[in-house]
Design a protein around this motif. Structure first.
Motif, PDB file in Angstrom:
ATOM      1  N   GLY A 165      81.314  11.194 130.305  1.00  0.00           N
ATOM      2  CA  GLY A 165      82.566  10.846 130.948  1.00  0.00           C
ATOM      3  C   GLY A 165      82.731  11.546 132.278  1.00  0.00           C
ATOM      4  O   GLY A 165      81.925  12.388 132.659  1.00  0.00           O
ATOM      5  N   LYS A 166      83.803  11.185 132.962  1.00  0.00           N
ATOM      6  CA  LYS A 166      84.058  11.767 134.279  1.00  0.00           C
ATOM      7  C   LYS A 166      85.557  11.913 134.475  1.00  0.00           C
ATOM      8  O   LYS A 166      86.329  11.018 134.148  1.00  0.00           O
ATOM      9  CB  LYS A 166      83.471  10.858 135.359  1.00  0.00           C
ATOM     10  CG  LYS A 166      83.704  11.310 136.782  1.00  0.00           C
ATOM     11  CD  LYS A 166      82.542  12.115 137.275  1.00  0.00           C
ATOM     12  CE  LYS A 166      82.688  12.410 138.753  1.00  0.00           C
ATOM     13  NZ  LYS A 166      82.510  13.807 139.051  1.00  0.00           N
ATOM     14  N   GLY A 167      85.955  13.057 135.006  1.00  0.00           N
ATOM     15  CA  GLY A 167      87.335  13.289 135.372  1.00  0.00           C
ATOM     16  C   GLY A 167      87.490  13.185 136.879  1.00  0.00           C
ATOM     17  O   GLY A 167      86.599  13.583 137.631  1.00  0.00           O
ATOM     18  N   PHE A 168      88.602  12.632 137.297  1.00  0.00           N
ATOM     19  CA  PHE A 168      88.882  12.443 138.716  1.00  0.00           C
ATOM     20  C   PHE A 168      90.231  13.055 139.051  1.00  0.00           C
ATOM     21  O   PHE A 168      91.226  12.791 138.363  1.00  0.00           O
ATOM     22  CB  PHE A 168      88.923  10.948 139.068  1.00  0.00           C
ATOM     23  CG  PHE A 168      87.626  10.236 138.798  1.00  0.00           C
ATOM     24  CD1 PHE A 168      86.603  10.244 139.735  1.00  0.00           C
ATOM     25  CD2 PHE A 168      87.432   9.571 137.598  1.00  0.00           C
ATOM     26  CE1 PHE A 168      85.409   9.590 139.476  1.00  0.00           C
ATOM     27  CE2 PHE A 168      86.233   8.913 137.336  1.00  0.00           C
ATOM     28  CZ  PHE A 168      85.220   8.921 138.278  1.00  0.00           C
ATOM     29  N   TYR A 169      90.262  13.847 140.107  1.00  0.00           N
ATOM     30  CA  TYR A 169      91.527  14.420 140.568  1.00  0.00           C
ATOM     31  C   TYR A 169      92.350  13.300 141.183  1.00  0.00           C
ATOM     32  O   TYR A 169      91.960  12.721 142.197  1.00  0.00           O
ATOM     33  CB  TYR A 169      91.291  15.542 141.579  1.00  0.00           C
ATOM     34  CG  TYR A 169      92.573  16.143 142.093  1.00  0.00           C
ATOM     35  CD1 TYR A 169      93.336  16.965 141.278  1.00  0.00           C
ATOM     36  CD2 TYR A 169      93.034  15.855 143.368  1.00  0.00           C
ATOM     37  CE1 TYR A 169      94.525  17.506 141.727  1.00  0.00           C
ATOM     38  CE2 TYR A 169      94.224  16.393 143.821  1.00  0.00           C
ATOM     39  CZ  TYR A 169      94.965  17.213 143.004  1.00  0.00           C
ATOM     40  OH  TYR A 169      96.152  17.738 143.439  1.00  0.00           O
ATOM     41  N   GLN A 170      93.448  12.970 140.536  1.00  0.00           N
ATOM     42  CA  GLN A 170      94.312  11.847 140.920  1.00  0.00           C
ATOM     43  C   GLN A 170      93.444  10.621 141.133  1.00  0.00           C
ATOM     44  O   GLN A 170      92.729  10.220 140.234  1.00  0.00           O
ATOM     45  CB  GLN A 170      95.178  12.235 142.100  1.00  0.00           C
ATOM     46  CG  GLN A 170      96.105  13.370 141.741  1.00  0.00           C
ATOM     47  CD  GLN A 170      96.984  13.841 142.872  1.00  0.00           C
ATOM     48  OE1 GLN A 170      96.912  13.389 144.004  1.00  0.00           O
ATOM     49  NE2 GLN A 170      97.855  14.784 142.557  1.00  0.00           N
ATOM     50  N   SER A 171      93.481  10.019 142.308  1.00  0.00           N
ATOM     51  CA  SER A 171      92.591   8.870 142.556  1.00  0.00           C
ATOM     52  C   SER A 171      91.728   9.143 143.777  1.00  0.00           C
ATOM     53  O   SER A 171      91.320   8.227 144.477  1.00  0.00           O
ATOM     54  CB  SER A 171      93.409   7.589 142.746  1.00  0.00           C
ATOM     55  OG  SER A 171      94.262   7.722 143.874  1.00  0.00           O
ATOM     56  N   ASP A 172      91.433  10.417 144.008  1.00  0.00           N
ATOM     57  CA  ASP A 172      90.743  10.838 145.227  1.00  0.00           C
ATOM     58  C   ASP A 172      89.223  10.738 145.156  1.00  0.00           C
ATOM     59  O   ASP A 172      88.540  11.441 145.885  1.00  0.00           O
ATOM     60  CB  ASP A 172      91.129  12.287 145.569  1.00  0.00           C
ATOM     61  CG  ASP A 172      92.587  12.423 145.957  1.00  0.00           C
ATOM     62  OD1 ASP A 172      93.193  11.408 146.316  1.00  0.00           O
ATOM     63  OD2 ASP A 172      93.109  13.545 145.898  1.00  0.00           O
TER      64      ASP A 172
END
Length: 188
Positions: A165-172
């Motif tokens: 999986g992958k986490g993204f800071y807000q939609s940046d």
């Protein structure tokens, strides 16, 4: 020389098309993996990431929507989300994926709410069988990272295979960040 110029033009045009990793990897093998990108998004951040994933994979997109909308005021939303998560509440959804059995790979996206997935995503994961399917989790967050999001998805779907999986800071997320992640997944 006249034949070379049109061929060069075609190659140049193809260089700017989005690369579809799953389809390209299986091209000629007769084994196209069918991809679904399912996501819940309250503020729009997770939706932006889901649409980028769709652009790169060519998968179908499905927005998880609750029957009752969440409050728009931030503090009201926080209070309701905290209570629902604490109670293990799974809200009713207004739409269904009618052909879930057709998909091989399912990206599942959620915002990080109180260190876990949004209750709407818990509802989605609880409504279908995922045996033989690969779930690719992703989440958006405001600084809390992925916390327990992916582990909690795995607890809800022990019958599925999970990919990185992958986490993204807000939609940046940049195009390259998403593209590099998808390349590493080796979707076959």
């Amino acid at each position: 020389m006249k034949k070379i110029i049109p061929v060069m033009f075609i190659y140049a045009a193809l260089a700017f098309l989005p690369f579809n990793y799953a389809q390209a990897k299986n091209a000629g093998e007769g084994n196209m993996k069918k991809i679904l990108i399912a996501y819940y998004s309250h503020s729009g951040n997770t939706a932006k990431i889901a649409k980028q994933i769709q652009k790169h994979t060519g998968g179908d997109i499905f927005e998880i929507k609750t029957k009752d909308e969440y409050p728009s005021k931030y503090n009201d939303l926080l209070n309701q989300a905290k209570k629902e998560i604490s109670d293990g509440y799974k809200p009713a959804l207004i739409s269904k994926v009618t052909n879930i059995e057709d998909y091989d790979i399912i990206f599942v996206g959620s915002p990080n709410w109180w260190s876990t997935i949004a209750p709407a995503v818990a509802s989605f994961l609880s409504e279908y069988g995922f045996s033989g399917k690969t779930i690719v989790p992703f989440c958006t967050h405001g600084g809390g990272g992925v916390s327990r999001c992916f582990d909690d998805m795995k607890k809800l779907r022990p019958d599925a295979k999970f990919s990185e999986g992958k986490g993204f800071y807000q939609s940046d997320a940049s195009e390259n960040e998403i593209s590099d992640w998808l390349k590493k997944l080796n979707l076959q």
